[in-house]
Design an enzyme around this catalytic site. Sequence first.
Site, PDB file in Angstrom:
ATOM      1  N   HIS A 175       0.864  -1.306   0.021  1.00 13.91           N
ATOM      2  CA  HIS A 175      -0.048   0.022   0.079  1.00 13.91           C
ATOM      3  C   HIS A 175       0.990   1.186   0.123  1.00 13.91           C
ATOM      4  O   HIS A 175       1.836   1.260   0.308  1.00 13.91           O
ATOM      5  CB  HIS A 175      -0.853   0.223   1.398  1.00 13.91           C
ATOM      6  CG  HIS A 175      -1.723  -1.089   1.601  1.00 13.91           C
ATOM      7  ND1 HIS A 175      -3.044  -1.008   1.265  1.00 13.91           N
ATOM      8  CD2 HIS A 175      -1.597  -2.591   2.263  1.00 13.91           C
ATOM      9  CE1 HIS A 175      -3.464  -2.196   1.770  1.00 13.91           C
ATOM     10  NE2 HIS A 175      -2.547  -3.092   2.195  1.00 13.91           N
ATOM     11  N   TYR A 176       0.251   2.398  -0.387  1.00 12.61           N
ATOM     12  CA  TYR A 176       0.808   3.627  -0.044  1.00 12.61           C
ATOM     13  C   TYR A 176      -0.242   4.159   1.181  1.00 12.61           C
ATOM     14  O   TYR A 176      -1.217   3.870   0.993  1.00 12.61           O
ATOM     15  CB  TYR A 176       1.168   4.475  -1.172  1.00 12.61           C
ATOM     16  CG  TYR A 176      -0.002   5.342  -1.888  1.00 12.61           C
ATOM     17  CD1 TYR A 176      -1.023   5.706  -1.259  1.00 12.61           C
ATOM     18  CD2 TYR A 176       0.133   5.411  -3.397  1.00 12.61           C
ATOM     19  CE1 TYR A 176      -2.118   6.143  -2.039  1.00 12.61           C
ATOM     20  CE2 TYR A 176      -0.919   5.973  -4.108  1.00 12.61           C
ATOM     21  CZ  TYR A 176      -2.116   6.324  -3.239  1.00 12.61           C
ATOM     22  OH  TYR A 176      -3.101   6.695  -4.250  1.00 12.61           O
ATOM     23  N   THR A 177       0.470   5.013   1.962  1.00  6.84           N
ATOM     24  CA  THR A 177      -0.214   5.676   2.804  1.00  6.84           C
ATOM     25  C   THR A 177      -1.162   6.645   2.753  1.00  6.84           C
ATOM     26  O   THR A 177      -2.311   6.638   3.012  1.00  6.84           O
ATOM     27  CB  THR A 177       0.390   6.245   4.004  1.00  6.84           C
ATOM     28  OG1 THR A 177       1.304   7.404   3.628  1.00  6.84           O
ATOM     29  CG2 THR A 177       1.548   5.264   4.753  1.00  6.84           C
TER      30      THR A 177
ATOM     31  N   GLU B 228       2.580  -0.714   4.568  1.00 10.59           N
ATOM     32  CA  GLU B 228       2.073   0.520   4.485  1.00 10.59           C
ATOM     33  C   GLU B 228       3.391   1.115   4.016  1.00 10.59           C
ATOM     34  O   GLU B 228       4.460   1.331   4.754  1.00 10.59           O
ATOM     35  CB  GLU B 228       1.473   1.258   5.117  1.00 10.59           C
ATOM     36  CG  GLU B 228       0.038   1.104   5.357  1.00 10.59           C
ATOM     37  CD  GLU B 228      -0.898   1.710   4.422  1.00 10.59           C
ATOM     38  OE1 GLU B 228      -0.538   2.389   3.601  1.00 10.59           O
ATOM     39  OE2 GLU B 228      -2.164   1.238   4.486  1.00 10.59           O
TER      40      GLU B 228
ATOM     41  N   HIS C 250      -2.706  -3.182  -3.384  1.00 11.16           N
ATOM     42  CA  HIS C 250      -4.183  -2.817  -2.906  1.00 11.16           C
ATOM     43  C   HIS C 250      -4.975  -2.600  -4.117  1.00 11.16           C
ATOM     44  O   HIS C 250      -6.132  -3.072  -4.067  1.00 11.16           O
ATOM     45  CB  HIS C 250      -4.308  -1.625  -1.912  1.00 11.16           C
ATOM     46  CG  HIS C 250      -5.294  -1.633  -1.007  1.00 11.16           C
ATOM     47  ND1 HIS C 250      -5.496  -0.694  -0.199  1.00 11.16           N
ATOM     48  CD2 HIS C 250      -6.225  -2.666  -0.722  1.00 11.16           C
ATOM     49  CE1 HIS C 250      -6.788  -1.062   0.627  1.00 11.16           C
ATOM     50  NE2 HIS C 250      -7.250  -2.046   0.203  1.00 11.16           N
TER      51      HIS C 250
ATOM     52  N   ASP D 186      -3.541   2.468  -4.747  1.00 11.52           N
ATOM     53  CA  ASP D 186      -2.162   2.347  -4.246  1.00 11.52           C
ATOM     54  C   ASP D 186      -1.766   1.069  -4.326  1.00 11.52           C
ATOM     55  O   ASP D 186      -2.517   0.080  -4.534  1.00 11.52           O
ATOM     56  CB  ASP D 186      -2.362   2.748  -2.697  1.00 11.52           C
ATOM     57  CG  ASP D 186      -3.132   1.800  -1.850  1.00 11.52           C
ATOM     58  OD1 ASP D 186      -4.292   1.510  -2.183  1.00 11.52           O
ATOM     59  OD2 ASP D 186      -2.800   1.234  -0.802  1.00 11.52           O
TER      60      ASP D 186
HETATM   61 ZN   LIG Z   1      -4.182   0.691   0.682  1.00  9.69          ZN
END
Ligand SMILES: [Zn+2]
Length: 258
Positions: free
Chosen positions: A34-36, A99, A142, A152
């Site tokens: 994921h990215y935050t 993340e 994600h 993301d």
């Molecule tokens: Zn995510």
Amino acid sequence: MLSEPDSPWVSRLCPSPNHGERKGGCGIDMLVLHYTGCPSCESALLWMLSPDAEVSAHYLVDEDGEIIQLVAEERRAWHAGLSCWAGETDVNSRSIGIEIQNAGHLEDPPPPYPEKQIAAVIALVEDIVRRHGIAPWRVVGHSDIAPDRKADPGEHFPWERLGKAGLCLHAPSAPLNLPGEMLKPGDSGPAVCALQRDLARLGYGLAETGDYDETTRAVVRAFQRRFRPARIDGLADSSTRETLKRALSRLASMRRVW
Ligand SMILES: [Zn+2]
């Protein structure tokens, strides 16, 4: 519950209350990146430590490469939400979530991932997949598992770096503007069926309806974000379909030697 790190690359523990029991007894066989989508690592951390947020991940990787663990790997962190991959809908119960600090699509274009951060992500992913025996084609973004809701870790995430390290499925993009027929929203018939079937063979949650509906478009967009990031429009042009062929043949050869 989180008294010591699961990975030697962790430099700090910040236990989050947002986790539960893994369900189904299937073990850990997926990894989700994921990215935050937050402006800073501190803000992402505060959010994931807040009981009200009801979100978390096992790890958070800062831009300078620092790795923070929030949830013990044996616990079910709350990162995937409503999602599907290879027919599985409780992705949280069988996955590890990472993340990665990046503002993502808060900015246009999204900011690049610094080299130090990517090196840390690769080291962490390598450690996790080795310990759990996770197949490279089950290391996903994600957006792959929730194509209609999530973008993301984004088209700017260097999947080819992970691919070269043997950590995920990766295939070179076909050039844009290859001649040939394009499939698009509103189309229907056997060619759309074949497209849906091929995307589902990669793992995407897509039924073979034969109708190029909004779900199909969202999945094509997710595929492009990951495998043909030069243009993300949800239209299955020749370049997209050639890239899909390359990804499937790479998947077949990886499965043979796994
Ligand atoms: Zn995510």
